[in-house]
Write a protein that holds these residues in place. Structure first.
Motif, short mmCIF file in Angstrom:
data_model
loop_
_atom_site.label_atom_id
_atom_site.label_comp_id
_atom_site.label_asym_id
_atom_site.label_seq_id
_atom_site.Cartn_x
_atom_site.Cartn_y
_atom_site.Cartn_z
N ALA A 596 0.86 -1.19 0.00
CA ALA A 596 0.00 0.00 0.00
C ALA A 596 0.89 1.24 0.00
CB ALA A 596 -0.92 0.00 1.21
N VAL A 597 0.36 2.33 -0.54
CA VAL A 597 1.11 3.58 -0.63
C VAL A 597 0.26 4.71 -0.08
CG1 VAL A 597 2.33 5.17 -2.17
CG2 VAL A 597 2.25 2.73 -2.73
N GLY A 598 0.83 5.52 0.78
CA GLY A 598 0.10 6.65 1.34
C GLY A 598 1.04 7.65 1.98
N LEU A 615 0.14 0.64 6.71
CA LEU A 615 -0.47 1.89 6.22
C LEU A 615 -1.77 2.17 6.95
CD1 LEU A 615 0.60 3.83 3.94
CD2 LEU A 615 1.71 1.62 3.98
N THR A 619 -2.61 5.98 8.42
CA THR A 619 -3.39 6.87 7.55
C THR A 619 -4.62 6.13 7.04
OG1 THR A 619 -3.38 8.20 5.51
CG2 THR A 619 -2.06 6.21 5.49
N ASN A 621 -5.96 7.28 4.19
CA ASN A 621 -5.91 7.58 2.75
C ASN A 621 -4.70 6.89 2.12
OD1 ASN A 621 -6.44 8.68 0.26
ND2 ASN A 621 -5.60 10.69 0.76
N TYR A 622 -4.92 5.69 1.63
CA TYR A 622 -3.82 4.95 1.00
C TYR A 622 -4.38 4.17 -0.19
CZ TYR A 622 -5.72 1.00 3.66
OH TYR A 622 -6.54 0.05 4.17
N THR A 624 -3.77 0.51 -2.40
CA THR A 624 -3.13 -0.80 -2.42
C THR A 624 -2.86 -1.22 -3.86
OG1 THR A 624 -4.34 -1.41 -0.42
CG2 THR A 624 -3.30 -3.19 -1.65
N ILE A 643 -4.09 10.19 -3.14
CA ILE A 643 -3.53 10.36 -1.78
C ILE A 643 -3.02 11.77 -1.51
CG2 ILE A 643 -2.86 7.93 -1.73
CD1 ILE A 643 0.08 8.87 -1.97
#
Length: 667
Positions: A596-598, A615, A619, A621-622, A624, A643
């Motif tokens: 996941a990225v956030g 994540l 947060t 707000n991420y 995947t 994001i």
């Protein structure tokens, strides 16, 4: 678009010489036919890109241009000769629009940049012989081609920093024009000519032949006063943002009433000004290129959808006509009997004429007859539908022709639907590529050097238990992770596959809230929770070659730091970035290949890529992602939109944290 004057180039060279002297040449690129970008490595500064656009500009840039997939021969040759060379000097030739950059490697080389219209970029050897020009050009007194001795172009205009009153007198004596045009054509350019006239208080339309010696002296003093700050390196770089927009290294009185933006260096001002202008040009070119590509698929889709509609209409129309023949079976059959009886004695044309006459007289039963051709084909109008039948065939056979036509159209619909779906996917793909390309043009990713934390130079994430987990990006950083950052109390992880990062869980205290409880903590783990180890395993698997291979899961093992060694047994070889593991290994089976990225707040807001559970902790707000089929740039753009509503990040920031290989967003 504005082009740089002799004055502009003087200031640019002065600043670049101070910046680049002693730096090393890295790479060269050619984004367009008349533009070359050279990257330098400056001690204490890092990467510095300088753009050279023939006839227009030369300055340091923080707005990288899109480079061609296959580099042209000229920048490749520059790399061959200049890569690793040390810059000795950047200088302007005789206050003209000619710049020389001298560098030293095994021997000395000179890169000549001619910035006037129809100029050139030319590489010379230490004997001033041309190795290769960007453009080969031939004049009667000057040849710009390989192995020729380089000759400067004829000098143009006056040197504003080194001229005498007599030089100005000569210029005026050879001119039959007015004051403003004569000054502009002398090499000063239109803007500085206007400034000189304004400061002198003279009428710009005065013929130079009528200028007195006192006025000439006043003009000479004005020119000296205007340009003296250049000799003292006192620059005042500005962009004029209202009225006649401009970028200048000096404050001018003619722009006193205009709004201005001030800069620390003229290179920075020129970069902001010219990069915006160039983006506007590139936007037009890119929109045209991508417009053609999008239209190609849009037109194809339109034709396919029209074909689909035609097939659907054919099904409805043909079925209706077949049904109408049966609905009016007896009436049509009566008409056919009349025609068949007449055919025993008469030709088709005679029957046709007879039918027309009979219809005009109002003979019953012929109302639906429209015409009969010379081959016996009958044209009927039934309930406003025009129906063609072969009068030689019975009604069922004629109806079957229409039914079969409908069936054939129905069979073709399946193929058209497949083609439409394929075209829609192609259109969507091209539109996304266009969106990414235009995003880069319209919202350029200004390359601003960021102060990265030490862990941001590696792969990293914060586990849901609050522990920092780091991993290598390549062989070099794998070495750094283990040799510099791994300590005895940490844990080392590695994926069970070739091409994987060294991952280390830093055991530097757990950041837990009062209501959180640590579970599965024991001495064997060095006090590190099993949840963190499992998350680190997902991290290790996801940033391994398993991602580019499209794996859904992967086995990962972990060991203690003392089991990790760089010392090989006799006869063994350990490659850079690789390590020898001794002793038993503990495996985490089937670690998920997904991250996941956030944006998280860890020592300030920053982008983080790690296991979904980590994540979730920091947060809401991420995004995947998993291994997939979409290029990283397209996925990164979508992640950025989701994001980063406050636009804290650039596209490159997102791309940097993604795994190597294509991916898809998990909805």
């Amino acid at each position: 678009m504005k082009t740089m004057s002799n004055v502009d180039i003087f200031v640019i060279c002065n600043e670049l010489n101070e910046l680049l002297e002693g730096s090393r040449v890295d790479k060269a690129y050619q984004p367009s036919k008349d533009t070359v970008v050279i990257r330098f490595h400056v001690k204490g500064e890092g990467r510095v890109d300088v753009v050279f656009q023939i006839g227009v500009r030369m300055h340091k840039t923080q707005y990288p241009l899109e480079n061609p997939k296959m580099p042209p021969s000229f920048p490749m040759l520059l790399r061959k000769y200049l890569k690793g060379a040390t810059v000795r000097k950047v200088k302007q030739y005789r206050f003209d629009r000619v710049v020389e950059i001298t560098v030293s490697k095994e021997e000395d080389y000179t890169l000549v940049i001619e910035l006037f219209a129809k100029g050139n970029i030319i590489l010379l050897n230490n004997e001033r012989q041309i190795i290769l020009p960007l453009k080969r050009k031939m004049w009667s007194d000057r040849k710009i081609t390989s192995k020729e001795e380089y000759k400067y172009p004829p000098s143009r205009g006056i040197n504003s920093l080194d001229f005498e009153k007599e030089d100005l007198e000569n210029i005026f004596s050879e001119s039959d024009g007015d004051l403003i045009r004569t000054l502009a054509r002398s090499g000063l350019g239109g803007i500085y000519a206007e400034e000189i006239v304004s400061r002198s208080g003279m009428d710009k339309n005065t013929p130079v032949s009528e200028i007195s010696s006192e006025e000439l002296q006043k003009l000479f003093d004005t020119i000296k006063g205007l340009f003296n700050p250049l000799l003292e390196n006192k620059f005042s770089p500005v962009i004029v943002t209202t009225g006649k927009e401009d970028v200048l290294p000096l404050e001018l009185e003619i722009y006193n009433e205009e709004e201005k933006q001030h800069f620390k260096s003229y290179n920075e001002a020129a970069d902001e000004y010219f990069s915006a202008k160039v983006r506007s040009q590139i936007k037009g070119v890119q929109e045209n290129i991508w417009g053609k590509e999008v239209n190609k698929y849009a037109k194809r889709l339109k034709i396919q959808e029209e074909t689909l509609d035609n097939f659907k209409n054919t099904i409805v129309d043909s079925t209706r006509k077949g049904d109408l023949l049966y609905a009016y079976y007896s009436q049509v059959e009566d008409i056919l009997k009349v025609i068949h009886q007449a055919r025993e004695k008469y030709s088709w044309m005679e029957i046709s004429k007879t039918l027309k006459k009979a219809k005009k007289k109002g003979v019953d039963g012929l109302e639906m007859v429209e015409s009969l051709d010379k081959l016996g084909n009958l044209n009927l109008i039934i309930e406003e539908d025009r129906i063609f039948i072969d009068s030689k065939k019975p009604i069922p056979e004629n109806a079957e022709v229409y039914y079969e036509k409908g069936k054939k159209a129905k069979r073709k619909i399946k193929g058209v639907l497949i083609a439409i779906e394929k075209t829609k996917k192609e259109l969507d793909r091209v539109e996304k590529k266009k969106e990414i390309a235009m995003e880069r043009v319209l919202v350029p990713q200004k390359r601003v050097k960021k102060e990265l934390k030490w862990f941001e130079k590696l792969r990293w994430f914060i586990s849901s238990d609050g522990l920092l987990v780091i991993g290598g990006r390549d062989a070099h950083t794998n070495e750094i992770v283990v040799k510099k950052h791994m300590e005895n109390k940490d844990i080392y992880l590695h994926s069970d596959i070739h091409g994987a990062p060294s991952v280390v869980i830093k055991n530097e205290g757990l950041i837990k809230s009062s209501e959180d409880k640590l579970t599965d903590v024991d001495d064997e783990n060095h006090g590190i929770p099993s949840t963190t180890i499992e998350e680190a395993a997902v991290f290790a698997a996801s940033f391994s070659s398993a991602w580019s291979k499209g794996f859904g899961s992967l086995d990962v093992y972990w060991v203690h730091p003392e089991q990790v060694s760089k010392t090989p047994q006799s006869g063994e070889f350990v490659a850079k970035g690789a390590f020898i593991i001794r002793g038993s290994r503990k495996f985490i089976r089937k670690a998920t290949v997904s991250i996941a990225v956030g944006i998280v707040n860890y020592q300030g807001p920053r982008i983080m890529a790690g296991p979904v559970e980590s994540l979730k902790k920091y947060t809401q707000n991420y995004v995947t992602i998993k291994p997939g089929y979409t290029k990283k740039e397209a996925v990164a753009l979508e992640i950025l939109k989701r994001i980063d509503p406050d636009k804290q990040l650039t596209l490159e920031d997102v791309i940097r944290v993604l795994p190597s290989g294509k991916c898809d967003i998990v909805n």
